[in-house]
Design a protein around this motif. Structure first.
Motif, PDB file in Angstrom:
ATOM      1  N   ARG A  85      71.920 -51.874 -39.247  1.00 46.10           N
ATOM      2  CA  ARG A  85      73.088 -51.138 -38.189  1.00 46.10           C
ATOM      3  C   ARG A  85      74.375 -51.522 -39.022  1.00 46.10           C
ATOM      4  NH1 ARG A  85      72.141 -47.913 -33.730  1.00 46.10           N
ATOM      5  NH2 ARG A  85      70.694 -48.210 -33.659  1.00 46.10           N
ATOM      6  N   TYR A 101      72.675 -47.660 -41.849  1.00 50.79           N
ATOM      7  CA  TYR A 101      71.130 -47.409 -41.176  1.00 50.79           C
ATOM      8  C   TYR A 101      71.199 -47.481 -39.931  1.00 50.79           C
ATOM      9  CZ  TYR A 101      70.117 -47.980 -46.331  1.00 50.79           C
ATOM     10  OH  TYR A 101      70.091 -48.210 -47.551  1.00 50.79           O
ATOM     11  N   ASP A 102      72.010 -46.479 -39.150  1.00 50.44           N
ATOM     12  CA  ASP A 102      71.080 -46.148 -37.622  1.00 50.44           C
ATOM     13  C   ASP A 102      70.731 -44.812 -37.420  1.00 50.44           C
ATOM     14  OD1 ASP A 102      74.548 -46.833 -37.694  1.00 50.44           O
ATOM     15  OD2 ASP A 102      75.482 -45.155 -38.466  1.00 50.44           O
ATOM     16  N   VAL A 103      69.443 -44.401 -38.329  1.00 48.78           N
ATOM     17  CA  VAL A 103      68.692 -44.078 -37.886  1.00 48.78           C
ATOM     18  C   VAL A 103      66.968 -44.937 -38.037  1.00 48.78           C
ATOM     19  CG1 VAL A 103      66.480 -42.307 -37.650  1.00 48.78           C
ATOM     20  CG2 VAL A 103      69.208 -41.681 -37.651  1.00 48.78           C
ATOM     21  N   THR A 127      67.154 -44.880 -41.853  1.00 48.75           N
ATOM     22  CA  THR A 127      67.397 -44.354 -42.578  1.00 48.75           C
ATOM     23  C   THR A 127      69.533 -43.694 -41.911  1.00 48.75           C
ATOM     24  OG1 THR A 127      67.340 -41.265 -41.410  1.00 48.75           O
ATOM     25  CG2 THR A 127      65.921 -42.062 -43.314  1.00 48.75           C
ATOM     26  N   ARG A 128      70.313 -43.751 -42.683  1.00 47.21           N
ATOM     27  CA  ARG A 128      71.950 -43.351 -42.434  1.00 47.21           C
ATOM     28  C   ARG A 128      72.658 -41.904 -41.456  1.00 47.21           C
ATOM     29  NH1 ARG A 128      74.514 -46.910 -46.072  1.00 47.21           N
ATOM     30  NH2 ARG A 128      72.909 -46.795 -48.088  1.00 47.21           N
ATOM     31  N   SER A 129      71.314 -41.226 -41.184  1.00 48.42           N
ATOM     32  CA  SER A 129      71.426 -40.175 -40.443  1.00 48.42           C
ATOM     33  C   SER A 129      70.568 -38.772 -40.229  1.00 48.42           C
ATOM     34  CB  SER A 129      72.815 -39.356 -40.908  1.00 48.42           C
ATOM     35  OG  SER A 129      71.767 -38.801 -42.219  1.00 48.42           O
ATOM     36  N   ILE A 130      70.549 -38.413 -38.643  1.00 48.93           N
ATOM     37  CA  ILE A 130      68.974 -37.933 -38.769  1.00 48.93           C
ATOM     38  C   ILE A 130      69.124 -36.563 -39.946  1.00 48.93           C
ATOM     39  CG2 ILE A 130      68.339 -35.476 -37.258  1.00 48.93           C
ATOM     40  CD1 ILE A 130      68.355 -38.472 -36.210  1.00 48.93           C
ATOM     41  N   ASP A 131      70.296 -36.189 -41.015  1.00 47.22           N
ATOM     42  CA  ASP A 131      70.047 -35.339 -41.551  1.00 47.22           C
ATOM     43  C   ASP A 131      69.278 -35.665 -43.104  1.00 47.22           C
ATOM     44  OD1 ASP A 131      72.151 -33.033 -40.011  1.00 47.22           O
ATOM     45  OD2 ASP A 131      73.350 -33.654 -41.233  1.00 47.22           O
ATOM     46  N   GLU A 132      69.954 -37.332 -42.806  1.00 49.68           N
ATOM     47  CA  GLU A 132      68.945 -38.203 -44.486  1.00 49.68           C
ATOM     48  C   GLU A 132      67.222 -38.263 -44.159  1.00 49.68           C
ATOM     49  OE1 GLU A 132      69.233 -41.973 -45.164  1.00 49.68           O
ATOM     50  OE2 GLU A 132      71.174 -41.415 -45.942  1.00 49.68           O
TER      51      GLU A 132
END
Length: 153
Positions: free
Chosen positions: A63, A67-69, A114-119
């Motif tokens: 984090r 990397y939040d996800v 990953t860094r985001s849901i989009d990623e």
């Protein structure tokens, strides 16, 4: 690796201390466990030779790097013989931080950061689900990781 190495209470204390902070100097560790630094050094080397201590590494907070996800992906292969090829492809993806060959519903279970849901979406649709050996996937997103620890020696 020596499968016959038995650990005693001193080994357990040394391992537990190194698990908390692998940078602990042998002299300080020796004071904590009540033996000489030379004894600690010899014990650590024996634990390494036996394969009980396999590495010393820094633990990075994902984090803090953005990397939040964190998610887990169950993977079903087209065939059991596709395991090695699929694993080679997955190993090339930096987002895949752990992989397990499992029994049960999935052939492979991976941990992804990953860094985001989009990623994550891009990773799934453009990389993982395009691997020929993979038949299907199921993604489980981690909301919280309340327990993180190593095995107790």
């Amino acid at each position: 690796m020596n499968d016959n190495h038995r650990i005693d209470n001193l080994d357990r204390q040394i391992i537990a201390t190194l698990q908390q902070d692998a940078r602990t100097p042998y002299a300080e560790l020796a004071k904590r466990v009540g033996v000489s630094a030379a004894t600690v050094h010899v014990r650590v080397e024996k634990l390494r030779q036996a394969g009980i201590i396999s590495a010393t590494r820094a633990i990075v907070n994902p984090r803090a790097l953005g990397y939040d996800v964190c998610c887990f992906i169950g993977i079903n292969l087209k065939s059991a013989r596709d395991y090695n090829a699929a694993l080679e492809h997955l190993n090339e993806l930096d987002e895949v931080v752990e992989a397990f060959y499992t029994t049960g519903h999935y052939n492979i279970f991976i941990k992804v950061m990953t860094r985001s849901i989009d990623e994550l979406h891009t990773l799934l649709t453009s990389k993982i689900q395009t691997i020929d050996e993979i038949q299907s996937t199921e993604t489980l997103i981690s909301l919280h990781n309340p327990i993180q620890r190593q095995v107790v020696p």
